[in-house]
Design an enzyme around this catalytic site. Structure first.
Site, mmCIF file in Angstrom:
data_model
loop_
_atom_site.group_PDB
_atom_site.id
_atom_site.type_symbol
_atom_site.label_atom_id
_atom_site.label_comp_id
_atom_site.label_asym_id
_atom_site.label_seq_id
_atom_site.Cartn_x
_atom_site.Cartn_y
_atom_site.Cartn_z
ATOM 1 N N GLY A 150 0.839 -1.177 0.000
ATOM 2 C CA GLY A 150 0.000 0.000 0.000
ATOM 3 C C GLY A 150 0.885 1.242 0.000
ATOM 4 O O GLY A 150 1.978 1.230 0.579
ATOM 5 N N CYS A 151 0.437 2.316 -0.637
ATOM 6 C CA CYS A 151 1.271 3.521 -0.715
ATOM 7 C C CYS A 151 1.459 4.160 0.653
ATOM 8 O O CYS A 151 2.573 4.575 1.007
ATOM 9 C CB CYS A 151 0.701 4.514 -1.724
ATOM 10 S SG CYS A 151 -1.038 4.942 -1.478
ATOM 11 N N ASN A 152 0.399 4.236 1.458
ATOM 12 C CA ASN A 152 0.535 4.751 2.816
ATOM 13 C C ASN A 152 1.424 3.843 3.655
ATOM 14 O O ASN A 152 2.254 4.310 4.441
ATOM 15 C CB ASN A 152 -0.831 4.864 3.488
ATOM 16 C CG ASN A 152 -1.704 5.941 2.887
ATOM 17 O OD1 ASN A 152 -1.221 6.849 2.226
ATOM 18 N ND2 ASN A 152 -3.000 5.844 3.117
ATOM 19 N N THR A 155 5.140 4.343 2.939
ATOM 20 C CA THR A 155 5.661 5.577 3.516
ATOM 21 C C THR A 155 6.020 5.388 4.983
ATOM 22 O O THR A 155 7.082 5.823 5.446
ATOM 23 C CB THR A 155 4.632 6.719 3.363
ATOM 24 O OG1 THR A 155 4.147 6.751 2.019
ATOM 25 C CG2 THR A 155 5.262 8.056 3.687
#
Length: 343
Positions: A150-152, A155
């Protein structure tokens, strides 16, 4: 001479599909042989994405019309719960990089808890390798199925995994305060993504129930060798691209900065800023780079860690391409070293 690999992009009419096309268009080792988008089948890619009209690309087809003969790797940029059935129907010798959430979680019970239905391809779920490249590089090289993060999640993971592995922070006191651009919600029309709903505002969403919490639980606990559960609050930014995580931890600032610097020494896309400097989303926009910063709090024993990346590039399509390079035996950075867009 670099070998040329033929690839297909399934679900090419979404934001991540378009980002894959943009990146692969200048990739010296890949050639796009097929593009699928069931609802836009029969259209040219220029009709769907006019900014890419200069490229010579195949017309969009349905997945049912896809001919996998001669295809070396397929990128699957379909919605979650769709990918698992589609990938299960592909030839077992075809390499696949999945950009959905379908194969990120190793425990079927955890998947069912967070996504609300049983997994329909348990054998594939068991063989998939989590696609956080810098931490699973060797496994990705040898896998047939890579599950993009997932992109979140990516991060937060980049900012915290080295710290948990090094034992320089308290694993029971972690807060991830994250802000993300609207493109992370995808291209399908949604009331909450309308310009009038998003612009001139800033709000938290999915508080205490965001599905990327499951990835945090899985990866942080693995890194720490014990159960780790963090507080995670995502916010929606009135901008198209970019994620910035501000992470609050207990530790010593210089030790935290040293752990990140040592963990990412030699990594082509991970940039640890000088101690005391914070990153900005505009400095990674359109790129595969991650910028990380460490600033000590005014209170002794507390530290702020900052992590920023472009959700469509390093958070999704760029990460997928980086992993595909490894799976195909190509240089890992090929097609990905373009500088960020600025201003």
């Amino acid at each position: 001479m670099t070998k040329t690999c033929d690839v297909a992009i399934l679900g090419a009419s979404g934001y991540t599909g378009a980002e894959l096309v943009r990146l692969i268009a200048t990739h010296p080792g890949m050639r796009i042989k097929a593009l699928t988008a069931d609802r836009k089948a029969g259209q040219s890619y220029a009709e769907v994405f006019p900014h890419l009209r200069h490229l010579d690309l195949p017309r969009l087809t349905t997945i049912g019309e896809l001919d996998t003969g001669g295809i070396d790797l397929a990128f699957c940029a379909l919605p979650h719960a769709t990918s698992q059935e589609v990938i299960a129907g592909l030839p077992r010798d075809l390499k696949v990089v999945d950009l959905s959430a379908d194969f990120r979680l190793k425990d079927p019970a955890v998947y069912e808890k967070w996504y609300g239905h049983p997994h329909l391809a348990l054998d594939l779920q068991a063989e998939a390798v989590y696609g956080l490249t810098e931490f699973y590089r060797d496994e990705i090289k040898g896998t047939r199925l890579c599950a993009g993060t997932g992109c979140n999640a990516a991060t937060g993971l980049y900012g915290l995994l080295p710290l948990l592995r090094a034992g320089v922070i308290d694993p029971d006191d972690i807060i991830i305060d994250l802000a993300t651009g609207v493109s992370g919600a995808g291209r399908s029309p949604k009331e909450g993504s309308l310009h009038a709903e998003v612009s001139e505002g800033y709000h938290a969403y999915n508080v205490a129930k965001h599905r990327h919490l499951a990835e945090f639980d899985q990866e942080f606990s693995k890194a720490a060798g014990r159960k780790v559960e963090v507080t995670f609050v995502p916010h929606l930014l009135p901008q198209n691209r970019g994620i910035l995580a501000t992470i609050y931890v207990r530790g010593e600032g210089e030790a935290v900065h040293k752990a990140l610097t040592e963990a990412y020494a030699g990594e082509p896309f991970l940039v640890v800023l000088p101690y005391g400097e914070a990153p900005a989303t505009r400095h990674v926009r359109g790129s595969n780079f991650v910028h990380l910063g460490v600033i000590p709090d005014r209170r002794p024993g507390r530290v702020m860690v900052f992590s920023t990346l472009d959700n469509l590039t390093k958070g999704s399509s760029g990460q997928a391409l980086q992993n595909a390079n490894l799976m195909l035996g190509l240089p890992e950075t090929m097609g990905l070293m373009a500088a960020p867009l600025f201003p």
